[in-house]
Design a protein around this motif. Sequence first.
Motif, PDB file in Angstrom:
ATOM      1  N   TYR A  37       4.927  -4.324  -0.583  1.00 18.27           N
ATOM      2  CA  TYR A  37       5.142  -4.601  -2.005  1.00 18.27           C
ATOM      3  C   TYR A  37       6.006  -3.504  -2.641  1.00 18.27           C
ATOM      4  CZ  TYR A  37       4.412  -4.934  -6.994  1.00 18.27           C
ATOM      5  OH  TYR A  37       4.629  -4.998  -8.348  1.00 18.27           O
ATOM      6  N   ASN A  38       5.688  -2.248  -2.348  1.00 20.15           N
ATOM      7  CA  ASN A  38       6.446  -1.138  -2.936  1.00 20.15           C
ATOM      8  C   ASN A  38       7.915  -1.179  -2.520  1.00 20.15           C
ATOM      9  OD1 ASN A  38       4.219  -0.143  -4.317  1.00 20.15           O
ATOM     10  ND2 ASN A  38       3.595   1.169  -2.614  1.00 20.15           N
ATOM     11  N   ARG A  39       8.198  -1.514  -1.258  1.00 22.32           N
ATOM     12  CA  ARG A  39       9.584  -1.601  -0.793  1.00 22.32           C
ATOM     13  C   ARG A  39      10.313  -2.769  -1.456  1.00 22.32           C
ATOM     14  NH1 ARG A  39       6.977  -1.116   4.162  1.00 22.32           N
ATOM     15  NH2 ARG A  39       7.789  -3.093   4.966  1.00 22.32           N
ATOM     16  N   VAL A  40       9.632  -3.910  -1.561  1.00 20.09           N
ATOM     17  CA  VAL A  40      10.240  -5.099  -2.161  1.00 20.09           C
ATOM     18  C   VAL A  40      10.455  -4.887  -3.659  1.00 20.09           C
ATOM     19  CG1 VAL A  40       9.856  -7.537  -2.709  1.00 20.09           C
ATOM     20  CG2 VAL A  40       9.384  -6.689  -0.402  1.00 20.09           C
ATOM     21  N   ASN A  41       9.427  -4.392  -4.328  1.00 20.57           N
ATOM     22  CA  ASN A  41       9.495  -4.202  -5.767  1.00 20.57           C
ATOM     23  C   ASN A  41      10.617  -3.241  -6.160  1.00 20.57           C
ATOM     24  OD1 ASN A  41       8.359  -2.465  -8.329  1.00 20.57           O
ATOM     25  ND2 ASN A  41       7.854  -4.643  -8.473  1.00 20.57           N
ATOM     26  N   SER A  42      10.828  -2.198  -5.376  1.00 14.78           N
ATOM     27  CA  SER A  42      11.866  -1.217  -5.716  1.00 14.78           C
ATOM     28  C   SER A  42      13.272  -1.809  -5.607  1.00 14.78           C
ATOM     29  CB  SER A  42      11.743   0.028  -4.832  1.00 14.78           C
ATOM     30  OG  SER A  42      12.054  -0.289  -3.491  1.00 14.78           O
ATOM     31  N   SER A  43      13.418  -2.917  -4.879  1.00 17.10           N
ATOM     32  CA  SER A  43      14.741  -3.532  -4.706  1.00 17.10           C
ATOM     33  C   SER A  43      14.979  -4.713  -5.648  1.00 17.10           C
ATOM     34  CB  SER A  43      14.909  -4.009  -3.262  1.00 17.10           C
ATOM     35  OG  SER A  43      14.114  -5.152  -3.022  1.00 17.10           O
ATOM     36  N   TRP A  49       9.097 -11.122 -11.285  1.00 17.26           N
ATOM     37  CA  TRP A  49       9.010 -12.207 -10.307  1.00 17.26           C
ATOM     38  C   TRP A  49       7.825 -12.050  -9.374  1.00 17.26           C
ATOM     39  CZ3 TRP A  49      14.569 -13.361  -8.066  1.00 17.26           C
ATOM     40  CH2 TRP A  49      15.332 -13.967  -9.070  1.00 17.26           C
ATOM     41  N   LEU A  50       7.373 -10.808  -9.180  1.00 15.28           N
ATOM     42  CA  LEU A  50       6.341 -10.547  -8.180  1.00 15.28           C
ATOM     43  C   LEU A  50       5.259  -9.660  -8.786  1.00 15.28           C
ATOM     44  CD1 LEU A  50       5.643 -10.977  -5.138  1.00 15.28           C
ATOM     45  CD2 LEU A  50       6.793  -8.800  -4.696  1.00 15.28           C
ATOM     46  N   LYS A  51       4.071 -10.202  -8.877  1.00 15.90           N
ATOM     47  CA  LYS A  51       2.942  -9.472  -9.450  1.00 15.90           C
ATOM     48  C   LYS A  51       2.152  -8.792  -8.328  1.00 15.90           C
ATOM     49  CE  LYS A  51      -1.243 -10.439 -12.109  1.00 15.90           C
ATOM     50  NZ  LYS A  51      -2.055 -11.509 -12.705  1.00 15.90           N
ATOM     51  N   PHE A  52       1.765  -7.545  -8.550  1.00 13.37           N
ATOM     52  CA  PHE A  52       1.002  -6.788  -7.551  1.00 13.37           C
ATOM     53  C   PHE A  52      -0.380  -7.399  -7.346  1.00 13.37           C
ATOM     54  CE2 PHE A  52      -1.959  -3.287  -6.507  1.00 13.37           C
ATOM     55  CZ  PHE A  52      -1.436  -2.947  -5.273  1.00 13.37           C
ATOM     56  N   ARG A  53      -0.832  -7.453  -6.096  1.00 12.34           N
ATOM     57  CA  ARG A  53      -2.178  -7.919  -5.752  1.00 12.34           C
ATOM     58  C   ARG A  53      -2.916  -6.756  -5.086  1.00 12.34           C
ATOM     59  NH1 ARG A  53       0.290 -11.764  -8.074  1.00 12.34           N
ATOM     60  NH2 ARG A  53       0.039 -13.937  -7.484  1.00 12.34           N
ATOM     61  N   ASP A  54      -4.039  -6.345  -5.664  1.00 10.69           N
ATOM     62  CA  ASP A  54      -4.770  -5.192  -5.129  1.00 10.69           C
ATOM     63  C   ASP A  54      -5.742  -5.608  -4.014  1.00 10.69           C
ATOM     64  OD1 ASP A  54      -6.921  -6.368  -6.440  1.00 10.69           O
ATOM     65  OD2 ASP A  54      -7.001  -4.862  -8.035  1.00 10.69           O
TER      66      ASP A  54
END
Length: 197
Positions: A37-43, A49-54
């Motif tokens: 998620y961190n790699r995708v979100n930073s790009s 478009w993408l909400k974090f799921r814990d």
Amino acid sequence: MIKTVKLSKFNGELCENLYTDVRFITPTSFDDITNLYNRVNSSMDNKNWLKFRDFTYLMNVLDEGGFIIGCYVDETLVASAICEPPNGDYLNNLYEIGLSERDIASTYVSGYVMVDPLYRGNSLHKILLETRMEEAALRGKQYILTAIAEENVYSLKTVLNLGFEIKLQKRNENGVTRNLLFKQLSNLLSENIEFTA
């Protein structure tokens, strides 16, 4: 492991001898999902478009009878997605589409799809969706629902090419208009699904 798929690109360049293992993800690998998620979100240009799921959310997916799959290159998660029973807004959307209680009980919601930017161009979104459809059918589900941001034309094209139909358009809490797409899974197990990258 579910299957191994040969990949053709790394960081936009053609390559050889690169393979991904498609696997079920268990709680011991939830950190892999966070790292992806961190790699995708930073790009991403549009972070909405993408909400974090814990961890709690992911654990609930499994506890409620859903599943999580991922594509691993060696021990690095490079793509992942979930399938879960409908709840919240998705449940309301299925009622709005006109599904009965029985049909809703036989539906998975497919989402939280991520592909590492270094591995884009390998049809991993398609591979993950085909695998989710097949696994949902094996688990006795008859329908699958997914939501894609209206601006996300590449993902939308992939999903439409796999036979999904746009049933609704809804604006979420972040102001993003999303298409809600639906597919009946009957006869899926007798169809030939070609896995390519």
